[in-house]
Write a protein that holds these residues in place. Structure first.
Motif, PDB file in Angstrom:
ATOM      1  N   ALA A   1       0.831  -1.220   0.000  1.00  0.00           N
ATOM      2  CA  ALA A   1       0.000   0.000   0.000  1.00  0.00           C
ATOM      3  C   ALA A   1       0.860   1.263   0.000  1.00  0.00           C
TER       4      ALA A   1
ATOM      5  N   LEU B   1      -0.484   4.573  -1.274  1.00  0.00           N
ATOM      6  CA  LEU B   1      -1.390   5.331  -0.400  1.00  0.00           C
ATOM      7  C   LEU B   1      -0.634   6.160   0.632  1.00  0.00           C
TER       8      LEU B   1
ATOM      9  N   ASP C   1     -13.455   2.909  -0.294  1.00  0.00           N
ATOM     10  CA  ASP C   1     -12.667   2.131  -1.251  1.00  0.00           C
ATOM     11  C   ASP C   1     -13.639   1.470  -2.231  1.00  0.00           C
TER      12      ASP C   1
ATOM     13  N   CYS D   1      -7.453  -4.278  -3.494  1.00  0.00           N
ATOM     14  CA  CYS D   1      -6.247  -4.601  -2.725  1.00  0.00           C
ATOM     15  C   CYS D   1      -6.587  -4.555  -1.233  1.00  0.00           C
TER      16      CYS D   1
ATOM     17  N   ASP E   1      -4.711  -5.082   1.317  1.00  0.00           N
ATOM     18  CA  ASP E   1      -3.699  -4.365   2.105  1.00  0.00           C
ATOM     19  C   ASP E   1      -3.981  -2.866   2.124  1.00  0.00           C
ATOM     20  N   SER E   2      -4.402  -2.325   0.994  1.00  0.00           N
ATOM     21  CA  SER E   2      -4.714  -0.893   0.916  1.00  0.00           C
ATOM     22  C   SER E   2      -5.875  -0.565   1.843  1.00  0.00           C
TER      23      SER E   2
ATOM     24  N   TYR F   1      -4.642  -0.746   5.385  1.00  0.00           N
ATOM     25  CA  TYR F   1      -3.747   0.396   5.656  1.00  0.00           C
ATOM     26  C   TYR F   1      -4.564   1.670   5.913  1.00  0.00           C
TER      27      TYR F   1
ATOM     28  N   ILE G   1     -10.697   5.955  -2.661  1.00  0.00           N
ATOM     29  CA  ILE G   1      -9.614   5.088  -3.156  1.00  0.00           C
ATOM     30  C   ILE G   1     -10.192   4.174  -4.227  1.00  0.00           C
TER      31      ILE G   1
ATOM     32  N   ASN H   1      -8.472   1.422  -6.444  1.00  0.00           N
ATOM     33  CA  ASN H   1      -7.317   0.660  -6.917  1.00  0.00           C
ATOM     34  C   ASN H   1      -7.710  -0.126  -8.150  1.00  0.00           C
TER      35      ASN H   1
ATOM     36  N   TYR I   1      -7.771   8.918  -5.128  1.00  0.00           N
ATOM     37  CA  TYR I   1      -6.560   8.153  -5.442  1.00  0.00           C
ATOM     38  C   TYR I   1      -6.952   7.063  -6.436  1.00  0.00           C
TER      39      TYR I   1
ATOM     40  N   SER J   1      -5.461   4.091  -9.177  1.00  0.00           N
ATOM     41  CA  SER J   1      -4.298   3.387  -9.717  1.00  0.00           C
ATOM     42  C   SER J   1      -4.762   2.469 -10.834  1.00  0.00           C
TER      43      SER J   1
ATOM     44  N   LYS K   1       0.055  -2.708  -8.017  1.00  0.00           N
ATOM     45  CA  LYS K   1      -0.414  -3.540  -6.902  1.00  0.00           C
ATOM     46  C   LYS K   1       0.667  -3.717  -5.853  1.00  0.00           C
TER      47      LYS K   1
END
Lengths: 290, 238
Positions: free
Chosen positions: A14, A17, A30, A35, A37-38, A41, A94, A96, A149, A151, A226
């Protein structure tokens, strides 16, 4: 004496982030929870996080992980949410792998998160109705000044353009006999706008601006979004130094040679020719206009 | 503020290193991504505080203890060195570093080990020498004076010889000169410098928990065969 312990979760994937600078009083959302983990986090650093999950399978897996991590400040929402619940609520959005998510939706001919992705029957062909109006949902949920954010994998831009173009062509062909070609100009314009938004950096920036975002920053990500090992802000290329990331390889000479070739090609493309548009992945951050 | 991710999770340290551009100010930030990363960052802060405690130039590092810790480190100006640096061409800065080590380490009330002293962790200008990357910092006994410099020389030898540990006469003479320069600062009960490379490996393995990393994976010295270390010891001590 400190002794290494292994009963912890390493959330290094992450690291993208980490550039957001989360506020501990903030609420984040999100989209897709791609992800884990993101998600974890952000939950550690924010007051609360909302996860919009596409499938019940994913929901179960994520819930299990959240229990393992003893996280309590979250809310998981089924993908069939009503957008009116999320107006000016969040400090951070977020998304991702957003092109990957978009591609899944196109392939399954449905829109889970983002309104009017496909199947839009509107005759107007402004940017937000060309099939990539997903940013509206994100913007609606954000408080003024809130951050987004995003990605995504670079190569998917072409893939998505192809898929969306095929969709447009199919729609156009089906309606051609009824409308006797009256929509041809609109069809061409749609394809042009899609190409502009997906293939050119300027087009994507225009799309973000047209959806109410400012202070747009774009970052080249290596080797992938990732699990980033290197992130370079495109507006600071003169001050940043690209050094090839260590490509992981399995045992064996072929894998080693392949990793070596990748490193050399990376050096040539990014250090010598500065062709950062060819970066494997990108991260975009922006702020909702106050 | 804009960020550049310089490294992430190197040697599984659970830490990301960012370069931060804030208006006209540039600084570095180390951010943890686990509780283990928090420990390492807190340790690094201790290292900076120890090293720059009585420094003439004010070095302000800032530790933010959020759920995951962050350490802000100022940008130092001066010459930087590649992580693949070799001996040839760097004789002058290496000599300056050894003098600097003798002066700085001897002057401290409490002895400590940097743990990852390498040329690439120094930033040097005409007047000052700055040292970064204190993740493996730990307090130790003064009898282990010299460990850090021997570790640095070992890394340089490895790069110079392209991992064969065969050196030309010029390099060997220079190493001997470095050793003589270093031994002048050692006490009578020194436990490193009699067989510098073998003893440094022993220290690394004996006190591996103090380094907060998997020493076998991170430091080549930890896995080096005895024959190589004996050969290097004979170069400098004979």
């Amino acid at each position: 004496m400190l002794v290494p312990q292994h009963n912890y979760t390493n959330l290094s994937s992450a690291a993208g982030l980490g550039m957001i600078g989360f506020n501990e009083d903030a609420i984040a959302v999100d989209y897709g929870c791609v992800c884990f983990d993101s998600f974890i986090y952000a939950s550690r650093l924010c007051k609360k996080i909302v996860g919009i999950v596409p499938s019940s399978e994913k929901l179960k897996t994520l819930q299990k992980r959240l229990v393992e991590e003893d996280i309590k400040n979250y809310e998981l929402v089924n993908a069939n949410y009503k957008e009116r619940h999320f107006e000016d609520v969040f400090d951070y959005v977020i998304i991702n792998c957003f092109l990957e998510q978009l591609l899944t939706e196109i392939k399954h001919n449905k829109s889970i998160y983002f309104n009017s992705i496909i199947g839009a029957k509107k005759k107007d062909n402004s940017l937000e109705k060309t099939g990539i109006g997903f940013l509206q949902s994100a913007c609606k949920g954000l408080r003024p000044g809130g951050k987004i954010y995003l990605s995504y994998a670079n190569m998917l831009r072409i893939n998505i353009l192809f898929q969306l173009s095929m969709h447009k062509i199919m729609s156009f062909s089906l309606s051609y006999n009824l409308r006797k070609g009256l929509g041809f100009a609109s069809f061409v314009k749609n394809i042009y706008l899609l190409s502009s938004c997906l293939l050119s950096q300027k087009g994507l920036e225009t799309l973000l601006k047209s959806n109410g975002f400012v202070d747009i920053e774009k970052y080249a990500v290596f080797p992938d979004h990732k699990c980033p090992l290197k992130i370079i802000p495109l507006s600071k290329l003169d001050e940043c130094s690209y050094e090839p990331v260590q490509h992981l390889y399995r045992e064996g000479s072929l894998s080693r040679i392949s990793a070596g070739v990748k490193r050399r090609v990376g050096r040539l493309i990014f250090m010598k020719f500065k062709l950062f548009d060819l970066s494997p992945s990108f991260i975009i951050t922006a702020r909702k206009a106050s | 503020m804009l960020y550049e991710l310089i490294t992430n999770n190197t040697h599984n340290n659970n830490i990301a290193l960012y370069k931060c551009y804030n208006a006209n100010k540039v600084f570095y930030r180390k951010a943890a991504f686990s509780h283990w990363g928090n420990k390492v960052i807190e340790n690094e802060k201790k290292g900076y505080d120890w090293f720059y405690k009585d420094s003439e130039t004010l070095i302000e590092t800032r530790l933010k203890k959020k759920y995951f810790y962050e350490l802000d480190i100022p940008q130092f100006k001066g010459k930087k060195f590649s992580s693949e640096s070799v001996i040839s061409g760097n004789e002058e800065p290496i000599g300056r570093i050894i003098d600097f080590y003798k002066g700085q380490w001897s002057a401290k009330d409490v002895f400590a080990i940097h743990g990852d002293l390498a040329l690439c962790n120094f930033i040097i200008d005409k007047k000052n020498i700055k040292l970064v990357d204190w993740e493996h910092f730990h307090y130790s006994d003064k009898e282990f004076f010299g460990y850090d410099i021997i570790n640095m020389l070992f890394i340089l030898i490895e790069h110079e010889s392209k991992r064969t540990f065969r050196l030309n006469k010029r390099n060997m003479d220079f190493l001997k000169k470095c050793y003589i320069q270093l031994i002048e600062g050692a006490g009578n009960n020194n436990k490193i410098l009699e067989k510098p490379f073998q003893n440094s490996k022993d220290y690394l393995l004996r006190f591996k928990d103090r380094f907060l990393t998997n020493v076998s994976k991170k430091f080549v010295l930890a896995g080096s065969p005895l024959s190589v270390l004996e050969h290097l010891d004979s170069i400098v001590t004979d």
